[in-house]
Design an enzyme around this catalytic site. Sequence first.
Site, PDB file in Angstrom:
ATOM      1  N   LYS A  34      47.849  41.088  52.950  1.00 36.09           N
ATOM      2  CA  LYS A  34      48.393  39.744  53.142  1.00 36.09           C
ATOM      3  C   LYS A  34      49.109  39.763  54.579  1.00 36.09           C
ATOM      4  O   LYS A  34      50.018  40.938  55.064  1.00 36.09           O
ATOM      5  CB  LYS A  34      49.505  39.689  52.140  1.00 36.09           C
ATOM      6  N   CYS A  48      14.020  65.741  13.658  1.00 31.79           N
ATOM      7  CA  CYS A  48      14.274  66.305  14.888  1.00 31.79           C
ATOM      8  C   CYS A  48      13.023  66.027  15.823  1.00 31.79           C
ATOM      9  O   CYS A  48      11.871  65.639  15.432  1.00 31.79           O
ATOM     10  CB  CYS A  48      14.059  67.939  15.242  1.00 31.79           C
ATOM     11  N   ARG A  50      46.532  31.463  34.982  1.00 34.51           N
ATOM     12  CA  ARG A  50      46.107  30.678  36.133  1.00 34.51           C
ATOM     13  C   ARG A  50      45.431  29.474  35.772  1.00 34.51           C
ATOM     14  O   ARG A  50      45.382  28.369  36.522  1.00 34.51           O
ATOM     15  CB  ARG A  50      45.227  31.573  37.015  1.00 34.51           C
ATOM     16  N   CYS A 110      11.344  67.245  17.754  1.00 35.37           N
ATOM     17  CA  CYS A 110      10.368  68.246  18.190  1.00 35.37           C
ATOM     18  C   CYS A 110       9.072  68.241  17.493  1.00 35.37           C
ATOM     19  O   CYS A 110       9.048  67.486  16.373  1.00 35.37           O
ATOM     20  CB  CYS A 110      11.108  69.794  18.225  1.00 35.37           C
ATOM     21  N   LYS A 140      44.879  46.057  44.514  1.00 36.15           N
ATOM     22  CA  LYS A 140      44.606  44.822  43.751  1.00 36.15           C
ATOM     23  C   LYS A 140      44.305  45.047  42.281  1.00 36.15           C
ATOM     24  O   LYS A 140      43.556  45.895  41.890  1.00 36.15           O
ATOM     25  CB  LYS A 140      43.096  44.437  44.265  1.00 36.15           C
ATOM     26  N   ASP A 198      43.603  45.013  38.472  1.00 37.88           N
ATOM     27  CA  ASP A 198      42.693  44.357  37.636  1.00 37.88           C
ATOM     28  C   ASP A 198      43.199  43.978  36.299  1.00 37.88           C
ATOM     29  O   ASP A 198      43.093  44.731  35.337  1.00 37.88           O
ATOM     30  CB  ASP A 198      41.267  45.484  37.421  1.00 37.88           C
ATOM     31  N   ASP A 241      30.634  38.501  41.579  1.00 34.00           N
ATOM     32  CA  ASP A 241      30.747  38.163  43.109  1.00 34.00           C
ATOM     33  C   ASP A 241      29.676  37.832  43.668  1.00 34.00           C
ATOM     34  O   ASP A 241      29.447  37.109  44.813  1.00 34.00           O
ATOM     35  CB  ASP A 241      31.344  39.550  43.569  1.00 34.00           C
ATOM     36  N   LYS A 259      37.183  44.532  48.306  1.00 38.40           N
ATOM     37  CA  LYS A 259      36.908  45.024  47.053  1.00 38.40           C
ATOM     38  C   LYS A 259      36.332  46.475  47.257  1.00 38.40           C
ATOM     39  O   LYS A 259      35.465  46.754  48.149  1.00 38.40           O
ATOM     40  CB  LYS A 259      35.922  43.942  46.631  1.00 38.40           C
ATOM     41  N   GLU A 282      48.194  45.751  49.512  1.00 34.71           N
ATOM     42  CA  GLU A 282      48.923  45.923  48.038  1.00 34.71           C
ATOM     43  C   GLU A 282      47.985  46.636  47.326  1.00 34.71           C
ATOM     44  O   GLU A 282      46.455  46.308  47.670  1.00 34.71           O
ATOM     45  CB  GLU A 282      49.491  44.847  47.602  1.00 34.71           C
ATOM     46  N   TYR A 336      53.958  40.157  42.452  1.00 33.22           N
ATOM     47  CA  TYR A 336      53.341  40.524  44.198  1.00 33.22           C
ATOM     48  C   TYR A 336      53.565  39.084  44.731  1.00 33.22           C
ATOM     49  O   TYR A 336      53.310  38.954  46.033  1.00 33.22           O
ATOM     50  CB  TYR A 336      52.178  40.960  44.123  1.00 33.22           C
ATOM     51  N   ASP A 386      31.985  42.099  36.947  1.00 33.01           N
ATOM     52  CA  ASP A 386      32.714  41.420  38.030  1.00 33.01           C
ATOM     53  C   ASP A 386      31.893  41.514  39.393  1.00 33.01           C
ATOM     54  O   ASP A 386      31.461  40.352  39.989  1.00 33.01           O
ATOM     55  CB  ASP A 386      34.102  42.110  38.621  1.00 33.01           C
ATOM     56  N   CYS A 393      12.705  75.710  16.285  1.00 31.56           N
ATOM     57  CA  CYS A 393      12.793  74.261  17.151  1.00 31.56           C
ATOM     58  C   CYS A 393      12.709  74.787  18.768  1.00 31.56           C
ATOM     59  O   CYS A 393      13.518  75.334  19.480  1.00 31.56           O
ATOM     60  CB  CYS A 393      14.314  73.457  16.901  1.00 31.56           C
ATOM     61  N   CYS A 417      19.846  69.890  14.312  1.00 29.01           N
ATOM     62  CA  CYS A 417      18.550  70.546  14.132  1.00 29.01           C
ATOM     63  C   CYS A 417      18.987  71.913  13.587  1.00 29.01           C
ATOM     64  O   CYS A 417      19.344  73.016  14.293  1.00 29.01           O
ATOM     65  CB  CYS A 417      17.671  70.613  14.975  1.00 29.01           C
TER      66      CYS A 417
HETATM   67  S1  IVH Z   1      47.820  37.545  45.644  1.00 25.91           S
HETATM   68  C1  IVH Z   1      47.769  33.386  46.878  1.00 25.91           C
HETATM   69  N1  IVH Z   1      48.024  40.349  45.337  1.00 25.91           N
HETATM   70  O1  IVH Z   1      43.409  38.955  42.492  1.00 25.91           O
HETATM   71  C2  IVH Z   1      47.559  34.651  46.690  1.00 25.91           C
HETATM   72  N2  IVH Z   1      46.600  38.895  44.014  1.00 25.91           N
HETATM   73  O2  IVH Z   1      40.939  37.849  43.066  1.00 25.91           O
HETATM   74  C3  IVH Z   1      47.469  35.137  45.298  1.00 25.91           C
HETATM   75  N3  IVH Z   1      45.261  40.177  41.970  1.00 25.91           N
HETATM   76  O3  IVH Z   1      44.321  35.742  41.575  1.00 25.91           O
HETATM   77  C4  IVH Z   1      46.930  36.597  44.789  1.00 25.91           C
HETATM   78  N4  IVH Z   1      46.334  42.121  42.608  1.00 25.91           N
HETATM   79  O4  IVH Z   1      44.944  37.582  39.994  1.00 25.91           O
HETATM   80  C5  IVH Z   1      47.341  38.928  44.933  1.00 25.91           C
HETATM   81  N5  IVH Z   1      48.407  42.622  44.812  1.00 25.91           N
HETATM   82  C6  IVH Z   1      47.786  41.174  44.592  1.00 25.91           C
HETATM   83  C7  IVH Z   1      46.978  41.231  43.338  1.00 25.91           C
HETATM   84  C8  IVH Z   1      46.065  39.912  43.318  1.00 25.91           C
HETATM   85  C9  IVH Z   1      45.465  41.639  41.741  1.00 25.91           C
HETATM   86  C10 IVH Z   1      44.381  39.086  41.583  1.00 25.91           C
HETATM   87  C11 IVH Z   1      45.123  37.911  41.400  1.00 25.91           C
HETATM   88  C12 IVH Z   1      44.266  36.906  42.021  1.00 25.91           C
HETATM   89  C13 IVH Z   1      43.091  37.644  42.136  1.00 25.91           C
HETATM   90  C14 IVH Z   1      42.135  37.044  43.182  1.00 25.91           C
END
Ligand code: IVH
Length: 706
Positions: free
Chosen positions: A319, A437, A166, A439, A145, A147, A38, A343, A143, A254, A34, A461, A456
């Site tokens: 947010k 081995c 998605r 050695c 994030k 994975d 990025d 991140k 919140e 979320y 990832d 050795c 071994c």
């Molecule tokens: S909000 C319009 N909240 O991260 C906002 N996304 O890199 C929509 N993700 O597509 C996303 N934890 O799959 C939101 N607490 C969280 C999240 C979260 C993981 C993921 C989600 C999003 C991706 C973006």
Amino acid sequence: MADREIEEQAGALRAEIREHNRRYHVLDDPTISDAEFDELVRRLRALEEEFPELITPDSPTQQVGGGPITTLFAPVVHGVPMMSLDNAFDEAELRAWVERLHRRLAGAPPEGPPNGGPGARAARSGAARAGSMSSEDVGYVCELKIDGLAISIRYENGRYVRAATRGDGRTGEDVTENVRTLDQVPQRLGKAAPAVIEVRGEVYMALSAFGALNERQLEAGARPFVNPRNAAAGALRQKDPKVTASRELSLWTYQLGELDGGPGLSSHHETLEWMAGLGFPVNPEIRRVSGPDEVLAYGLHWQEHRHDLDYEIDGVVVKVDDLARRELLGSTSKAPRWALAYKFPPEERTTRLNDILVSIGRTGRATPYAVLEPVFVGGVTVGQATLHNEDQVKAKDVRPGDRVIVRRAGDVIPEVVGAVIAERPEGLEPWTFPTHCPCSIRSHLVRTEGEAEHRCIHPECPYQRQGAIEHFAGRGALDIDALGTKRISQLIAEGMVQSVADLYDLDWDRVEKLERMGALSTSNLRASIDASRSRPVERLLVGLNIRHLGPAGAEALVAAFGDLDRIMGASVEELAAADGVGQVIAESVQAWFADPANRELIERLRAAGLNFVGSATGAGNGGTKTLAGRTVVVTGTLEGFSREEAEAAIKARGGKSPGSVSGRTTAVVVGEGPGASKLSKAEELGVPVLDEAGFRRLLETGELPT
Ligand code: IVH
């Protein structure tokens, strides 16, 4: 750079990003981490920022998420697009985002709110208020994030009707039957349900479920999944929902998508509370905060504690809480302006596996390890990583020449999690365990039935010798700090040391003449070896390199038997009867001492004057409490005892060891670099001052020097 060149560069980056998007979202088989993805996006974005005329509507920077849709699942058009998030990778980027947001809220005219989205109603009533608000009091919701994989789950009149991935943000894949199998997904919502509600969240695989799944994979001889996200993606995109059900997926919600009905919500935290009330899983770590400092504190906290969770997170999401403000802020074509992903530094990277070599340990165990093209991951540069044993290499099917995923999570040792099969060069053969081995003796490596390791078994050795001596001189054993790895291999190569007993018979004139030695190093080494003679006997026991016997077992043996001779003379039954000593240790210890070569080694160590007697002689065995009711203060560094060991030895004999000297102190034991105040207080009060030898005598007999 010429225009053409820049255009070509942007085109190449776009093609690359698109292909990685396809691999990640469609094939569930990414070939880069990832973080590397990025990085490509950042490079493209930087180029487009500098040359905006290069931006094309189909550039990945202008689109949401996953690219093309497979034909495996029916397409589902999202009424409210599923957007992605902009990223911040450090504090400066986070603060810059907050500032942009403040500027927009303070002055910029609001963008037209999209139709029908959640909060649209609140936006209309609150736009004027939000627009005039000072930038100081923007409230946020922070919140984790998660994975995993973004999902949208739709209910009509309180009934579960559809779940979709998605996809490209506008059209996703229909995974209704698969998502239905998740325990946390309600099938019905009860009376308070609105006419239409779409909840959005993340489907993920808990680490515990991932561990169990990979164990099952290994048992079945199948390749383990490289990470929980890939495992979750595989589980979600199964044709047979029963397979999904068996993989134990979880969900955190979320966000809302389409909404028709429900209460008039004006903030995100209210929305989440309402969602939780309807029965959706909302993460308990979500917090309301105000200002960038609190957002940062939340981010830093979770960066440090991410491994306390039973699921993987790759950052935090911040947010704007107030839904009216969100409407004012609006979105770009790709991501909302009111949210940001902060991140964490990556814990996974891909790199080239240059070779697989085998290292021979002190017990002869042959451990394969990966020689990697050095890669910066989890905060350190990793050039090597253990592969544990033959079965692990086979299961992961990593081959020299492969691109591999390297992971370093927290303080955990770096790990090769698997190969990027899609990038395997043609003609790479599976790796096979070496038969000999590495050695100079090149004796056979053997794998005994029922064991995972190759060994071994040649007693001469040099790698085993090196390992055994390093272990003997190590901190947990006799702590000979002037005897490092290089010095040991030099002494072995010169034929001066074969076993640990040889350390006490060194020809010091010869040592002094060795390369890079000299008088000072020689006298340091000599003093360091001399000091090791008086280490506690449990440390000697650890240093002897007896299989299965670690510090706890050694201490238990000394507590029970008091000295090395009694341990040597004990039967398996007697050893196993001691507190804290199991059958495995007992058998191993007895077998080790029964070997004549080891007996000879012990006698040489005895002759060299090593301490064979426990400092807590008899303490665990009903021995005399030589210090009952007495108080001994220790100051400075002792050679044969760490501070804890000295205190433990005093306590084992019924004494106390406080941190300060008083009129009631029995004696003050003084090592290297004592505390001046303790020493002068002792002299002032006439308290006896002992050196280390006096301390040993006091422990054993309870007598003070006259
Ligand atoms: S909000 C319009 N909240 O991260 C906002 N996304 O890199 C929509 N993700 O597509 C996303 N934890 O799959 C939101 N607490 C969280 C999240 C979260 C993981 C993921 C989600 C999003 C991706 C973006």
